[in-house]
Design a protein around this motif. Sequence first.
Motif, PDB file in Angstrom:
ATOM      1  N   UNK A   9       5.380   0.625 -14.789  1.00  0.00           N
ATOM      2  CA  UNK A   9       6.743   1.169 -14.805  1.00  0.00           C
ATOM      3  C   UNK A   9       6.941   2.117 -15.982  1.00  0.00           C
ATOM      4  N   UNK A  10       6.406   1.767 -17.134  1.00  0.00           N
ATOM      5  CA  UNK A  10       6.513   2.652 -18.294  1.00  0.00           C
ATOM      6  C   UNK A  10       5.740   3.949 -18.066  1.00  0.00           C
ATOM      7  N   UNK A  11       4.616   3.861 -17.358  1.00  0.00           N
ATOM      8  CA  UNK A  11       3.833   5.060 -17.046  1.00  0.00           C
ATOM      9  C   UNK A  11       4.611   5.987 -16.118  1.00  0.00           C
ATOM     10  N   UNK A  36      14.197  -1.121 -12.749  1.00  0.00           N
ATOM     11  CA  UNK A  36      13.317  -2.274 -12.582  1.00  0.00           C
ATOM     12  C   UNK A  36      12.970  -2.921 -13.921  1.00  0.00           C
ATOM     13  N   UNK A  37      12.804  -2.104 -14.947  1.00  0.00           N
ATOM     14  CA  UNK A  37      12.537  -2.661 -16.270  1.00  0.00           C
ATOM     15  C   UNK A  37      13.713  -3.512 -16.752  1.00  0.00           C
ATOM     16  N   UNK A  38      14.915  -3.066 -16.414  1.00  0.00           N
ATOM     17  CA  UNK A  38      16.089  -3.853 -16.789  1.00  0.00           C
ATOM     18  C   UNK A  38      16.158  -5.190 -16.085  1.00  0.00           C
ATOM     19  N   UNK A  39      15.595  -5.261 -14.888  1.00  0.00           N
ATOM     20  CA  UNK A  39      15.667  -6.498 -14.107  1.00  0.00           C
ATOM     21  C   UNK A  39      14.555  -7.484 -14.418  1.00  0.00           C
ATOM     22  N   UNK A  40      13.542  -7.036 -15.152  1.00  0.00           N
ATOM     23  CA  UNK A  40      12.438  -7.930 -15.506  1.00  0.00           C
ATOM     24  C   UNK A  40      12.873  -8.836 -16.660  1.00  0.00           C
ATOM     25  N   UNK A  41      12.855 -10.116 -16.442  1.00  0.00           N
ATOM     26  CA  UNK A  41      13.301 -11.074 -17.456  1.00  0.00           C
ATOM     27  C   UNK A  41      12.135 -11.426 -18.394  1.00  0.00           C
ATOM     28  N   UNK A  44       9.105  -8.711 -23.417  1.00  0.00           N
ATOM     29  CA  UNK A  44       8.029  -7.760 -23.703  1.00  0.00           C
ATOM     30  C   UNK A  44       8.369  -6.346 -23.240  1.00  0.00           C
ATOM     31  N   UNK A  45       9.371  -6.206 -22.361  1.00  0.00           N
ATOM     32  CA  UNK A  45       9.731  -4.867 -21.886  1.00  0.00           C
ATOM     33  C   UNK A  45      10.549  -4.095 -22.910  1.00  0.00           C
ATOM     34  N   UNK A  46      11.143  -4.796 -23.867  1.00  0.00           N
ATOM     35  CA  UNK A  46      12.153  -4.160 -24.729  1.00  0.00           C
ATOM     36  C   UNK A  46      11.595  -3.022 -25.570  1.00  0.00           C
ATOM     37  N   UNK A  47      10.481  -3.167 -26.270  1.00  0.00           N
ATOM     38  CA  UNK A  47       9.994  -2.028 -27.066  1.00  0.00           C
ATOM     39  C   UNK A  47       9.769  -0.770 -26.231  1.00  0.00           C
ATOM     40  N   UNK A  48       9.210  -0.948 -25.031  1.00  0.00           N
ATOM     41  CA  UNK A  48       8.964   0.208 -24.174  1.00  0.00           C
ATOM     42  C   UNK A  48      10.248   0.867 -23.712  1.00  0.00           C
ATOM     43  N   UNK A  75      20.089  -9.007 -26.298  1.00  0.00           N
ATOM     44  CA  UNK A  75      19.772  -9.992 -27.337  1.00  0.00           C
ATOM     45  C   UNK A  75      18.534  -9.585 -28.129  1.00  0.00           C
ATOM     46  N   UNK A  76      17.520  -9.081 -27.427  1.00  0.00           N
ATOM     47  CA  UNK A  76      16.301  -8.652 -28.108  1.00  0.00           C
ATOM     48  C   UNK A  76      16.433  -7.244 -28.682  1.00  0.00           C
ATOM     49  N   UNK A  77      17.217  -6.402 -28.016  1.00  0.00           N
ATOM     50  CA  UNK A  77      17.318  -4.995 -28.414  1.00  0.00           C
ATOM     51  C   UNK A  77      18.342  -4.755 -29.514  1.00  0.00           C
ATOM     52  N   UNK A  78      19.227  -5.723 -29.764  1.00  0.00           N
ATOM     53  CA  UNK A  78      20.373  -5.485 -30.640  1.00  0.00           C
ATOM     54  C   UNK A  78      20.024  -4.949 -32.018  1.00  0.00           C
TER      55      UNK A  78
END
Length: 259
Positions: A9-11, A36-41, A44-48, A75-78
Amino acid sequence: MTNHTIDQLLAILDAPTQEGTSAMRTETERRQAAMNLGMIKDPAVVPGILQRLRAETPGCGVHEDLTWATVQHIDQALPEVLAMLSDPNPHLRRTGAHILSKVGDPEHLDQLTPLVADADFDVALKAYRAVANSAGDQADKALDALTGRLGDGDALQRDSLTAALHRFGEQAVPALVKALADTDAEVREHAADALGHLGEDAAPAADALADLAADDVAAVRLSAVAALGQLGEAAVPGLQRLAGSDDATVAAVAKRFLG
Protein backbone atom coordinates in the motif's frame (compact mmCIF):
# COMPACT_ATOMS: atom_id res chain seq x y z
CA MET A 1 -10.43 -4.43 3.75
CA THR A 2 -7.50 -4.88 1.39
CA ASN A 3 -5.51 -7.92 0.33
CA HIS A 4 -2.40 -5.76 0.03
CA THR A 5 0.33 -5.70 2.65
CA ILE A 6 1.32 -2.46 4.37
CA ASP A 7 4.47 -2.24 2.23
CA GLN A 8 2.45 -2.75 -0.95
CA LEU A 9 0.00 0.00 0.00
CA LEU A 10 2.84 2.40 0.77
CA ALA A 11 4.43 1.54 -2.58
CA ILE A 12 1.17 2.45 -4.34
CA LEU A 13 1.21 5.80 -2.58
CA ASP A 14 4.79 6.38 -3.65
CA ALA A 15 4.01 5.76 -7.33
CA PRO A 16 3.51 8.84 -9.50
CA THR A 17 0.00 9.52 -10.74
CA GLN A 18 -0.99 9.60 -14.38
CA GLU A 19 -4.45 8.53 -15.44
CA GLY A 20 -4.47 5.80 -18.09
CA THR A 21 -0.76 4.94 -17.95
CA SER A 22 -0.16 1.34 -16.91
CA ALA A 23 3.27 2.00 -15.40
CA MET A 24 1.84 4.60 -13.05
CA ARG A 25 -0.90 4.65 -10.42
CA THR A 26 -4.15 6.48 -10.88
CA GLU A 27 -5.33 9.01 -8.32
CA THR A 28 -8.11 6.61 -7.40
CA GLU A 29 -5.66 3.80 -6.65
CA ARG A 30 -3.53 6.06 -4.48
CA ARG A 31 -6.56 7.35 -2.60
CA GLN A 32 -7.79 3.82 -2.00
CA ALA A 33 -4.37 2.85 -0.68
CA ALA A 34 -4.48 5.72 1.81
CA MET A 35 -7.96 4.71 2.95
CA ASN A 36 -6.90 1.09 3.34
CA LEU A 37 -3.96 2.11 5.50
CA GLY A 38 -6.38 3.92 7.77
CA MET A 39 -8.48 0.78 8.15
CA ILE A 40 -5.57 -1.49 9.08
CA LYS A 41 -5.57 -1.90 12.86
CA ASP A 42 -1.82 -2.11 13.19
CA PRO A 43 0.32 0.70 14.67
CA ALA A 44 3.09 -0.32 12.28
CA VAL A 45 1.31 1.65 9.54
CA VAL A 46 1.67 4.98 11.34
CA PRO A 47 5.24 5.99 10.39
CA GLY A 48 4.52 5.30 6.72
CA ILE A 49 1.24 7.27 6.79
CA LEU A 50 2.88 10.27 8.43
CA GLN A 51 5.84 10.24 6.05
CA ARG A 52 3.51 10.32 3.03
CA LEU A 53 1.27 12.92 4.67
CA ARG A 54 4.24 15.26 5.02
CA ALA A 55 5.20 14.81 1.37
CA GLU A 56 1.77 14.96 -0.27
CA THR A 57 0.41 18.16 -1.82
CA PRO A 58 -2.02 19.85 0.61
CA GLY A 59 -5.60 20.05 -0.55
CA CYS A 60 -5.47 17.11 -2.95
CA GLY A 61 -7.60 14.01 -2.48
CA VAL A 62 -4.70 11.80 -1.43
CA HIS A 63 -3.64 14.29 1.24
CA GLU A 64 -7.20 14.40 2.61
CA ASP A 65 -7.39 10.60 2.71
CA LEU A 66 -4.03 10.42 4.50
CA THR A 67 -5.44 12.93 6.97
CA TRP A 68 -8.37 10.60 7.58
CA ALA A 69 -6.00 7.66 7.96
CA THR A 70 -3.98 9.60 10.54
CA VAL A 71 -7.12 10.34 12.55
CA GLN A 72 -7.87 6.61 12.66
CA HIS A 73 -4.49 6.09 14.30
CA ILE A 74 -4.38 9.27 16.34
CA ASP A 75 -3.26 7.60 19.57
CA GLN A 76 0.01 6.54 17.94
CA ALA A 77 0.31 9.54 15.62
CA LEU A 78 -0.46 12.27 18.17
CA PRO A 79 3.11 13.20 19.21
CA GLU A 80 4.11 13.90 15.62
CA VAL A 81 0.83 15.66 14.82
CA LEU A 82 1.30 17.98 17.81
CA ALA A 83 4.88 18.65 16.68
CA MET A 84 3.52 19.78 13.30
CA LEU A 85 1.78 22.70 15.02
CA SER A 86 5.10 24.41 15.68
CA ASP A 87 6.89 23.36 12.49
CA PRO A 88 8.48 26.20 10.44
CA ASN A 89 6.70 24.82 7.36
CA PRO A 90 3.18 26.32 7.15
CA HIS A 91 1.99 23.27 5.20
CA LEU A 92 2.72 21.11 8.22
CA ARG A 93 1.17 23.57 10.70
CA ARG A 94 -1.96 23.61 8.54
CA THR A 95 -1.97 19.81 8.31
CA GLY A 96 -1.61 19.42 12.06
CA ALA A 97 -4.47 21.81 12.76
CA HIS A 98 -6.63 20.11 10.13
CA ILE A 99 -6.10 16.69 11.71
CA LEU A 100 -6.84 17.95 15.22
CA SER A 101 -9.99 19.72 14.01
CA LYS A 102 -11.29 16.27 13.15
CA VAL A 103 -10.20 14.80 16.49
CA GLY A 104 -11.88 17.52 18.56
CA ASP A 105 -10.14 16.81 21.88
CA PRO A 106 -10.07 19.65 24.47
CA GLU A 107 -6.68 18.36 25.60
CA HIS A 108 -5.21 19.90 22.43
CA LEU A 109 -6.72 23.37 22.86
CA ASP A 110 -3.67 25.03 24.40
CA GLN A 111 -1.49 23.87 21.51
CA LEU A 112 -4.01 25.05 18.92
CA THR A 113 -4.92 28.52 20.16
CA PRO A 114 -1.63 30.20 19.13
CA LEU A 115 -2.28 29.20 15.51
CA VAL A 116 -5.36 31.42 15.20
CA ALA A 117 -2.86 34.28 14.96
CA ASP A 118 -0.58 32.48 12.48
CA ALA A 119 0.90 34.70 9.79
CA ASP A 120 -0.08 32.16 7.16
CA PHE A 121 -3.68 32.63 6.01
CA ASP A 122 -4.40 28.93 5.45
CA VAL A 123 -2.99 27.93 8.82
CA ALA A 124 -5.15 30.48 10.63
CA LEU A 125 -8.29 29.29 8.83
CA LYS A 126 -7.68 25.67 9.82
CA ALA A 127 -6.92 26.78 13.36
CA TYR A 128 -10.25 28.60 13.69
CA ARG A 129 -12.15 25.40 13.07
CA ALA A 130 -9.78 23.28 15.14
CA VAL A 131 -10.13 25.57 18.17
CA ALA A 132 -13.93 25.64 17.85
CA ASN A 133 -14.10 21.86 17.53
CA SER A 134 -11.72 21.32 20.46
CA ALA A 135 -13.27 23.73 22.95
CA GLY A 136 -15.25 21.22 25.00
CA ASP A 137 -15.77 22.66 28.47
CA GLN A 138 -13.16 25.36 27.79
CA ALA A 139 -15.40 27.55 25.65
CA ASP A 140 -14.29 30.77 27.35
CA LYS A 141 -10.64 30.09 26.53
CA ALA A 142 -11.47 29.18 22.93
CA LEU A 143 -13.69 32.22 22.48
CA ASP A 144 -11.06 34.52 23.90
CA ALA A 145 -8.60 33.27 21.28
CA LEU A 146 -11.09 33.47 18.41
CA THR A 147 -12.62 36.85 19.21
CA GLY A 148 -9.09 38.22 19.44
CA ARG A 149 -8.90 37.76 15.66
CA LEU A 150 -12.06 39.69 14.80
CA GLY A 151 -11.41 42.11 11.96
CA ASP A 152 -8.42 40.15 10.62
CA GLY A 153 -7.81 39.51 6.95
CA ASP A 154 -10.09 39.59 3.94
CA ALA A 155 -13.72 38.56 3.58
CA LEU A 156 -12.90 34.86 3.28
CA GLN A 157 -10.84 34.88 6.48
CA ARG A 158 -13.54 36.79 8.35
CA ASP A 159 -16.26 34.47 7.10
CA SER A 160 -14.23 31.49 8.30
CA LEU A 161 -13.88 33.02 11.75
CA THR A 162 -17.60 33.84 11.83
CA ALA A 163 -18.38 30.21 10.98
CA ALA A 164 -16.13 29.01 13.81
CA LEU A 165 -17.82 31.37 16.27
CA HIS A 166 -21.22 30.15 15.10
CA ARG A 167 -20.43 26.71 16.49
CA PHE A 168 -20.65 28.14 20.02
CA GLY A 169 -24.18 29.50 19.61
CA GLU A 170 -25.34 31.62 22.53
CA GLN A 171 -22.09 30.92 24.40
CA ALA A 172 -20.35 33.31 22.00
CA VAL A 173 -22.67 36.24 22.72
CA PRO A 174 -20.93 37.81 25.75
CA ALA A 175 -17.52 37.83 24.07
CA LEU A 176 -18.96 39.28 20.87
CA VAL A 177 -20.93 41.96 22.72
CA LYS A 178 -17.71 42.97 24.47
CA ALA A 179 -16.04 43.28 21.05
CA LEU A 180 -18.74 45.73 19.93
CA ALA A 181 -17.00 48.31 22.12
CA ASP A 182 -13.53 47.75 20.62
CA THR A 183 -11.60 50.83 19.53
CA ASP A 184 -11.04 49.28 16.07
CA ALA A 185 -14.00 49.88 13.76
CA GLU A 186 -13.27 46.71 11.76
CA VAL A 187 -13.47 44.64 14.95
CA ARG A 188 -16.80 46.26 15.88
CA GLU A 189 -18.15 45.63 12.37
CA HIS A 190 -17.05 41.98 12.33
CA ALA A 191 -18.42 41.35 15.84
CA ALA A 192 -21.80 42.69 14.72
CA ASP A 193 -21.76 40.48 11.64
CA ALA A 194 -20.94 37.44 13.78
CA LEU A 195 -23.83 38.19 16.12
CA GLY A 196 -26.16 38.44 13.15
CA HIS A 197 -25.07 34.99 11.99
CA LEU A 198 -26.03 33.59 15.39
CA GLY A 199 -29.62 34.62 14.72
CA GLU A 200 -32.02 34.34 17.64
CA ASP A 201 -29.27 32.81 19.80
CA ALA A 202 -27.89 36.36 19.92
CA ALA A 203 -31.13 37.89 21.25
CA PRO A 204 -29.37 39.13 24.44
CA ALA A 205 -27.24 41.35 22.18
CA ALA A 206 -30.22 43.28 20.79
CA ASP A 207 -29.75 46.42 22.89
CA ALA A 208 -26.01 46.54 22.27
CA LEU A 209 -26.51 46.23 18.52
CA ALA A 210 -29.19 48.92 18.51
CA ASP A 211 -26.77 51.24 20.31
CA LEU A 212 -23.99 50.37 17.86
CA ALA A 213 -26.20 51.51 15.00
CA ALA A 214 -25.31 55.04 16.11
CA ASP A 215 -21.58 54.39 15.66
CA ASP A 216 -19.39 57.10 14.11
CA VAL A 217 -18.46 54.75 11.23
CA ALA A 218 -21.08 54.15 8.55
CA ALA A 219 -20.03 50.57 7.81
CA VAL A 220 -20.35 49.70 11.50
CA ARG A 221 -23.80 51.29 11.70
CA LEU A 222 -24.96 49.24 8.72
CA SER A 223 -23.56 45.99 10.12
CA ALA A 224 -25.22 46.68 13.45
CA VAL A 225 -28.71 47.23 12.08
CA ALA A 226 -28.35 44.34 9.63
CA ALA A 227 -27.32 42.04 12.49
CA LEU A 228 -30.12 43.31 14.71
CA GLY A 229 -32.63 42.36 12.05
CA GLN A 230 -31.57 38.69 12.35
CA LEU A 231 -32.43 38.37 16.05
CA GLY A 232 -36.18 37.77 15.84
CA GLU A 233 -38.68 39.30 18.26
CA ALA A 234 -35.97 40.61 20.57
CA ALA A 235 -34.92 43.03 17.84
CA VAL A 236 -38.28 44.75 17.39
CA PRO A 237 -37.91 47.56 19.97
CA GLY A 238 -34.46 48.46 18.69
CA LEU A 239 -35.56 48.36 15.06
CA GLN A 240 -38.53 50.60 15.86
CA ARG A 241 -36.18 53.14 17.39
CA LEU A 242 -33.75 52.90 14.46
CA ALA A 243 -36.54 53.40 11.94
CA GLY A 244 -36.34 57.06 12.98
CA SER A 245 -32.56 57.26 12.71
CA ASP A 246 -30.91 60.34 11.20
CA ASP A 247 -28.92 57.90 9.04
CA ALA A 248 -31.20 57.29 6.07
CA THR A 249 -29.60 53.92 5.31
CA VAL A 250 -29.98 52.66 8.87
CA ALA A 251 -33.58 53.86 8.97
CA ALA A 252 -34.38 52.17 5.64
CA VAL A 253 -32.87 48.83 6.72
CA ALA A 254 -34.72 48.95 10.05
CA LYS A 255 -38.03 49.67 8.32
CA ARG A 256 -37.45 46.82 5.91
CA PHE A 257 -36.98 44.36 8.75
CA LEU A 258 -40.08 45.68 10.48
CA GLY A 259 -42.06 45.11 7.30
